[in-house]
Design a protein around this motif. Structure first.
Motif, mmCIF file in Angstrom:
data_model
loop_
_atom_site.group_PDB
_atom_site.id
_atom_site.type_symbol
_atom_site.label_atom_id
_atom_site.label_comp_id
_atom_site.label_asym_id
_atom_site.label_seq_id
_atom_site.Cartn_x
_atom_site.Cartn_y
_atom_site.Cartn_z
ATOM 1 N N CYS A 473 51.303 49.095 24.331
ATOM 2 C CA CYS A 473 52.016 50.345 24.602
ATOM 3 C C CYS A 473 51.206 51.312 25.442
ATOM 4 O O CYS A 473 51.737 52.300 25.954
ATOM 5 C CB CYS A 473 52.412 51.012 23.286
ATOM 6 S SG CYS A 473 51.009 51.340 22.192
ATOM 7 N N GLY A 474 49.896 51.071 25.610
ATOM 8 C CA GLY A 474 49.071 51.979 26.398
ATOM 9 C C GLY A 474 48.648 53.204 25.602
ATOM 10 O O GLY A 474 49.035 53.397 24.442
ATOM 11 N N ILE A 475 47.873 54.040 26.240
ATOM 12 C CA ILE A 475 47.320 55.239 25.604
ATOM 13 C C ILE A 475 47.741 56.446 26.419
ATOM 14 O O ILE A 475 47.626 56.452 27.651
ATOM 15 C CB ILE A 475 45.781 55.164 25.510
ATOM 16 C CG1 ILE A 475 45.355 53.907 24.749
ATOM 17 C CG2 ILE A 475 45.217 56.407 24.827
ATOM 18 C CD1 ILE A 475 43.856 53.667 24.767
ATOM 19 N N ALA A 476 48.238 57.479 25.741
ATOM 20 C CA ALA A 476 48.666 58.696 26.425
ATOM 21 C C ALA A 476 47.468 59.368 27.093
ATOM 22 O O ALA A 476 46.347 59.312 26.572
ATOM 23 C CB ALA A 476 49.322 59.658 25.437
ATOM 24 N N THR A 490 45.320 56.787 16.749
ATOM 25 C CA THR A 490 46.746 57.000 17.021
ATOM 26 C C THR A 490 47.614 56.193 16.066
ATOM 27 O O THR A 490 48.840 56.245 16.165
ATOM 28 C CB THR A 490 47.072 56.603 18.473
ATOM 29 O OG1 THR A 490 46.701 55.231 18.683
ATOM 30 C CG2 THR A 490 46.301 57.479 19.458
ATOM 31 N N SER A 519 44.110 53.050 31.117
ATOM 32 C CA SER A 519 45.364 52.758 30.412
ATOM 33 C C SER A 519 46.526 53.449 31.095
ATOM 34 O O SER A 519 46.392 54.568 31.608
ATOM 35 C CB SER A 519 45.269 53.219 28.948
ATOM 36 O OG SER A 519 46.457 52.903 28.256
ATOM 37 N N THR A 520 47.652 52.753 31.101
ATOM 38 C CA THR A 520 48.915 53.292 31.599
ATOM 39 C C THR A 520 49.945 53.156 30.493
ATOM 40 O O THR A 520 50.195 52.037 30.026
ATOM 41 C CB THR A 520 49.389 52.538 32.850
ATOM 42 O OG1 THR A 520 48.374 52.614 33.859
ATOM 43 C CG2 THR A 520 50.679 53.141 33.386
ATOM 44 N N PRO A 521 50.526 54.258 30.019
ATOM 45 C CA PRO A 521 51.524 54.155 28.938
ATOM 46 C C PRO A 521 52.654 53.193 29.312
ATOM 47 O O PRO A 521 53.219 53.257 30.401
ATOM 48 C CB PRO A 521 52.029 55.597 28.797
ATOM 49 C CG PRO A 521 50.898 56.444 29.292
ATOM 50 C CD PRO A 521 50.278 55.661 30.405
ATOM 51 N N SER A 525 46.359 48.458 28.363
ATOM 52 C CA SER A 525 45.046 49.078 28.499
ATOM 53 C C SER A 525 44.026 48.032 28.893
ATOM 54 O O SER A 525 44.213 46.826 28.658
ATOM 55 C CB SER A 525 44.611 49.741 27.182
ATOM 56 O OG SER A 525 45.570 50.675 26.741
#
Length: 679
Positions: A473-476, A490, A519-521, A525
């Motif tokens: 899911c990636g990281i904001a 998270t 990382s890209t939401p 990542s």
């Protein structure tokens, strides 16, 4: 002025005989009635007092007359300048009274003669008395100052050297009662072409003019908007600040404010300057980079403080765990495995070991854990981990490896590096609850020059890079800057401790490497690890042989000096050594140990000492003791890393290190090896 002086002299001539009358009466009384001298003396005393009072009053009057003559003389000197000045002008005496005024000043300001100049200053300033005093100080220093009388205009105040008269001369045309609106913007106006962001504000903080650079910086057209709707973060009413600057109650100054426009966070530095009318000119500059640097510094300070706290807690907790596991080992020696209590003791021991693993994570974050680095090949380490990693990720996730065939060696602790890889793989697994691919790639990387990665800069050199990629899911972006903080997670409550990535960060940094995350939401990542590359051909350090069973003591008994400030740890270590036949001398601090060693008849074979103690630390007292006992073996104990006591100081020869928490067999085996000559 001469007629006034003549009248004063005539009045004095008339009054003087009456003032001397008591003295004359007293003299006659003494002459005619010598026996009643008291009455005559009284008349003489009264006459003397009245005469003295008269002379004092005369002196004061003469002083006032002299000052009046000086003021009149100085006024006559400035009157020609006053009459010739085309703008309003007036002369002010030393007490602040207006003594003379030009015709232009009379027409424009009204009759000020006989009034105090503070009345005029009060039109513009809230505290005219203080301003009057400041004007006097300024004139004493330089002989001229500027004063603002509001609607009456700007004035140049001068005073000649040795003069008592202030000359006030208007330097600007009279201001209208209502401020005129700024001129309308015309095409091609230089104001709009300036590369500096400029705003013109009215006293209510409304934008009455803005150039193109200011509109771009603030995110769009701002004409007619209130500045408080565009910026925030002052801590008080923005309109009040601008109103104070407009009225001259405060200097402009500069503040860093937050831009309220949509999009990424931006900050501007706002500098205010009061214009010729009541409008205020605002100069804006982009301060986003400055605020980012400030935030990074604050974050660095916070992380350093947390690291020191974690290291201190872990050190103290290691002492407690040493006492728990040690006394548990002592109890297990007195119970057979068939004993019902043995299972309970085993549970205590296992949970103590779990607590020790948690403490190692805290020490890893604070970079104070004990590492045993060796030259190693990452491919071999990852190959040995493959089976365990596949079990960790489960059946719905595919784990793949891609290695550079010419991968160079690195210098790291194999066990700790395995912990880093497992933490990263577990995080990648948790980011893909529906399954996906995790790729672990290794390659060589040469940096010809210093290169920036994220917030850090890697020096030029050769590196071995390890990348762990997932499709989760990636990281904001807001969380990306905090993922390496301890206890930040998270995940939902109960699903994570928040120590996995902080532990990985601490291990990598203590090894001398770097770790970054991209990382890209919604896309996944990638964690990148950089380790300094080493050449092949260096033989790997062979692991120390496992401790064999504890043998019975030799015929020659050995004496151990045990120095430990924690009483439970000292009690366990003493009993453990005594059970193996050693003679044990105990000391609670370094000073007590040196007192024992003052007896030259005492023979000590081994020093077993804690490193961090109140007063003199372990290495310090050992170096002192070895001056007189150079052949004594040394064992250091600590809950910190081994290098915490060796930085900046020469190492103690042939000293061994025992990391806390340790077991009974660890302690006794190390003492035995030291006595046999092998550290």
């Amino acid at each position: 002025m001469n007629s006034e002086r003549a009248e004063s002299l005539r009045a004095a001539q008339i009054v003087l005989p009456f003032l001397t009358l008591p003295a004359v009466v007293g003299a006659l009384w003494l002459a005619l009635q010598p026996r009643q001298a008291a009455g005559g003396a009284t008349f003489l005393a009264v006459g003397a007092a009245v005469t003295a009072w008269y002379l004092l009053g005369g002196a004061i009057s003469v002083r006032h007359l002299w000052r009046g003559l000086a003021v009149r003389r100085d006024l006559n000197q400035v009157l020609p300048t006053l009459r010739d000045h085309e703008q309003p002008a007036f002369a002010v005496g030393p007490d602040g009274l207006v003594l003379a005024q030009s015709q232009a000043g009379l027409d424009r300001l009204g009759d000020l003669v006989g009034r105090h100049v503070q009345d005029a200053l009060g039109r513009r300033h809230a505290d005219p008395k203080t301003l009057w005093n400041d004007l006097g100080l300024g004139l004493a220093r330089s002989g001229k100052v500027r004063a603002d009388l509001g609607d009456a205009g700007q004035y140049l105040v001068t005073r000649r050297a040795g003069s008592t008269i202030q000359l006030w001369q208007a330097t600007a045309p009279e201001r209208p009662a209502q401020p005129a609106a700024p001129p309308p913007r015309a095409d091609g106006d230089d104001f709009d072409l300036l590369p500096v962001s400029l705003l013109i504000l009215d006293p209510a903080a409304n934008v009455v003019r803005a150039n193109t650079a200011a509109c771009e910086l603030l995110g769009g057209p701002v004409l007619g908007q209130n500045l408080a709707a565009l910026l925030d973060g002052l801590g008080r009413d923005l309109a009040g600040w601008i109103s104070d600057v407009s009225a001259g109650r405060t200097v402009g100054g500069s503040e860093v404010l937050h831009v309220r426009a949509e999009g990424p966070d931006r900050f501007v530095q706002l500098s205010l300057t009061r214009g010729r009318d009541e409008h205020v000119t605002a100069v804006l500059s982009d301060a986003s980079a400055l605020k980012t640097l400030e935030a990074q510094f604050v974050q660095s300070q916070k992380m350093q403080a947390i690291g020191q706290l974690a290291g201190g807690i872990a050190h103290d907790f290691n002492n407690l765990l040493t006492a728990i596991t040690g006394h548990c080992d002592l109890l297990m020696l007195r119970h057979d495995k068939a004993d019902p209590d043995y299972a309970d003791l085993d549970q205590i021991s296992q949970n103590a070991n779990r607590a020790a693993a948690l403490v190692r994570q805290l020490l890893a974050f604070s970079r104070k854990q004990t590492l045993k680095p060796q030259i190693m090949d990452l491919r071999d380490t990852l190959s040995e981990l493959t089976h365990l990693l596949n079990r960790l990720v489960g059946e719905r996730i595919v784990l793949t490896f891609d290695h550079d065939p010419a991968l160079r060696m690195i210098h790291a602790d194999r066990r700790q590096l395995e912990q880093v890889i497992m933490n990263l793989v577990v995080n990648a697994r948790d980011a893909m609850p529906e399954g996906g691919d995790i790729a672990i790639c290794t390659d060589n990387l040469r940096l010809e020059a210093r290169t920036e990665f994220g917030r850090a800069t890697l020096p030029a050199g050769d590196y071995v890079r390890v990348q762990v990629r997932d499709q989760g899911c990636g990281i904001a972006p807001d969380d990306l800057a905090k993922i390496f903080e301890p206890f930040f997670t998270t995940k939902r409550t109960g699903e994570g401790t928040g120590l996995g990535l902080s532990t990985a960060y601490g291990i990598v940094k203590q090894t001398g490497g770097y770790i970054f995350c991209d990382s890209t939401p919604g896309e996944g990542s990638c964690f990148s690890l950089f380790f300094p590359a080493h050449d092949r051909g260096i033989p790997e350090e062979m692991p120390a042989p496992a401790a064999g069973p504890i043998r019975a003591r030799r015929e020659v008994e050995a004496t151990v000096l045990l120095v430990e400030d924690e009483a439970p740890v000292r009690a366990f270590a003493s009993r453990a050594l005594k059970l193996q036949g050693f003679e044990v001398l105990e000391a609670a601090c370094a000073e007590d140990a040196l007192s024992l060693l003052a007896d030259r008849r005492l023979v000590v074979d081994v020093f077993v000492t804690d490193v961090v103690m109140p007063g003199m630390d372990g290495p310090a007292w050992v170096r002192t003791a070895l001056r007189d006992r150079p052949g004594t073996k040394v064992i250091f104990m600590s809950g910190y890393a081994e290098d915490i006591f060796s930085e900046g100081r020469p190492p103690v020869p042939d000293a061994a290190f025992l990391a806390k928490p340790f077991s009974l067999s660890d302690l006794t085996a190390l003492v035995t090896r030291q006595l046999e000559g092998g550290a």
